[in-house]
Write a protein that holds these residues in place. Structure first.
Motif, mmCIF file in Angstrom:
data_model
loop_
_atom_site.group_PDB
_atom_site.id
_atom_site.type_symbol
_atom_site.label_atom_id
_atom_site.label_comp_id
_atom_site.label_asym_id
_atom_site.label_seq_id
_atom_site.Cartn_x
_atom_site.Cartn_y
_atom_site.Cartn_z
ATOM 1 N N UNK A 1 0.808 -1.219 0.000
ATOM 2 C CA UNK A 1 0.000 0.000 0.000
ATOM 3 C C UNK A 1 0.843 1.272 0.000
ATOM 4 N N UNK A 2 2.018 1.231 0.603
ATOM 5 C CA UNK A 2 2.789 2.455 0.813
ATOM 6 C C UNK A 2 4.139 2.520 0.103
ATOM 7 N N UNK A 3 4.649 1.406 -0.340
ATOM 8 C CA UNK A 3 5.964 1.379 -0.997
ATOM 9 C C UNK A 3 5.920 0.522 -2.264
ATOM 10 N N UNK A 4 4.819 0.597 -2.967
ATOM 11 C CA UNK A 4 4.631 -0.229 -4.159
ATOM 12 C C UNK A 4 5.764 0.022 -5.161
ATOM 13 N N UNK A 5 6.264 -1.041 -5.737
ATOM 14 C CA UNK A 5 7.305 -0.931 -6.740
ATOM 15 C C UNK A 5 8.718 -1.069 -6.194
ATOM 16 N N UNK A 6 8.858 -1.108 -4.881
ATOM 17 C CA UNK A 6 10.176 -1.260 -4.278
ATOM 18 C C UNK A 6 10.280 -2.668 -3.672
ATOM 19 N N UNK A 7 11.368 -3.351 -3.998
ATOM 20 C CA UNK A 7 11.568 -4.717 -3.525
ATOM 21 C C UNK A 7 12.140 -4.726 -2.111
ATOM 22 N N UNK A 8 11.748 -5.726 -1.332
ATOM 23 C CA UNK A 8 12.386 -5.967 -0.036
ATOM 24 C C UNK A 8 13.662 -6.739 -0.336
ATOM 25 N N UNK A 9 14.816 -6.161 0.038
ATOM 26 C CA UNK A 9 16.082 -6.832 -0.241
ATOM 27 C C UNK A 9 16.727 -7.406 1.027
ATOM 28 N N UNK A 10 16.186 -7.009 2.183
ATOM 29 C CA UNK A 10 16.715 -7.550 3.439
ATOM 30 C C UNK A 10 15.647 -7.452 4.520
ATOM 31 N N UNK A 11 15.561 -8.495 5.338
ATOM 32 C CA UNK A 11 14.666 -8.480 6.485
ATOM 33 C C UNK A 11 15.373 -9.172 7.646
ATOM 34 N N UNK A 12 15.238 -8.559 8.808
ATOM 35 C CA UNK A 12 15.819 -9.125 10.032
ATOM 36 C C UNK A 12 14.719 -9.166 11.078
ATOM 37 N N UNK A 13 14.800 -10.163 11.960
ATOM 38 C CA UNK A 13 13.843 -10.198 13.067
ATOM 39 C C UNK A 13 14.576 -10.579 14.339
ATOM 40 N N UNK A 14 14.063 -10.036 15.433
ATOM 41 C CA UNK A 14 14.547 -10.443 16.747
ATOM 42 C C UNK A 14 13.334 -10.543 17.655
ATOM 43 N N UNK A 15 13.538 -10.595 18.927
ATOM 44 C CA UNK A 15 12.425 -10.812 19.848
ATOM 45 C C UNK A 15 11.550 -9.570 20.029
ATOM 46 N N UNK A 16 11.939 -8.421 19.449
ATOM 47 C CA UNK A 16 11.174 -7.187 19.606
ATOM 48 C C UNK A 16 10.561 -6.649 18.326
ATOM 49 N N UNK A 17 11.223 -6.835 17.190
ATOM 50 C CA UNK A 17 10.759 -6.174 15.974
ATOM 51 C C UNK A 17 11.372 -6.799 14.715
ATOM 52 N N UNK A 18 10.909 -6.280 13.572
ATOM 53 C CA UNK A 18 11.467 -6.615 12.263
ATOM 54 C C UNK A 18 12.114 -5.364 11.691
#
Length: 111
Positions: free
Chosen positions: A72-89
């Motif tokens: 909805x807010x960043x259409x057209x941009x690819x996610x190239x990295x994602x990290x997660x821990x016990x609090x957030x992404x």
């Protein structure tokens, strides 16, 4: 768990190498694929970072609420990295924009 994750989300891409990292307090695993993607796992085999610098993080890895926000807010941009821990992404897009989301998928802030 690690092998199943790689087969499910990165089919047809071979593993270049895998290594075990032993820190003082924890053990984790790093898997590097032949296309350069890197995935880090906890000692329990749960992913904690997926880095696809020159590719796109598979949609199945991105939680639904985050994926919906990005569509909805960043259409057209690819996610190239994602990290997660016990609090957030932490999410990094192809336009180098970085965002932090709560575990519930709500946007907390832009970095």
């Amino acid at each position: 768990n690690v092998q199943e994750f790689v087969k499910k989300h990165f089919p047809n891409i071979e593993v270049s190498y895998a290594k075990q990292d032993n820190d003082l307090f924890e053990r984790d695993y790093t898997v590097v694929l032949t296309n350069g993607n890197k995935i880090e796992f906890t000692s329990k085999g749960e992913w904690k970072e997926v880095d696809c610098e020159h590719h796109q993080v598979p949609e199945g890895i991105i939680p639904n609420a985050i994926r919906k926000y990005l569509n909805e807010n960043q259409k057209g941009h690819r996610v190239i990295e994602i990290k997660k821990d016990f609090r957030h992404y932490d999410v990094k897009l192809s336009n180098k924009l970085e965002m932090e989301f709560g575990l519930d998928g709500k946007l907390l802030r832009y970095d």
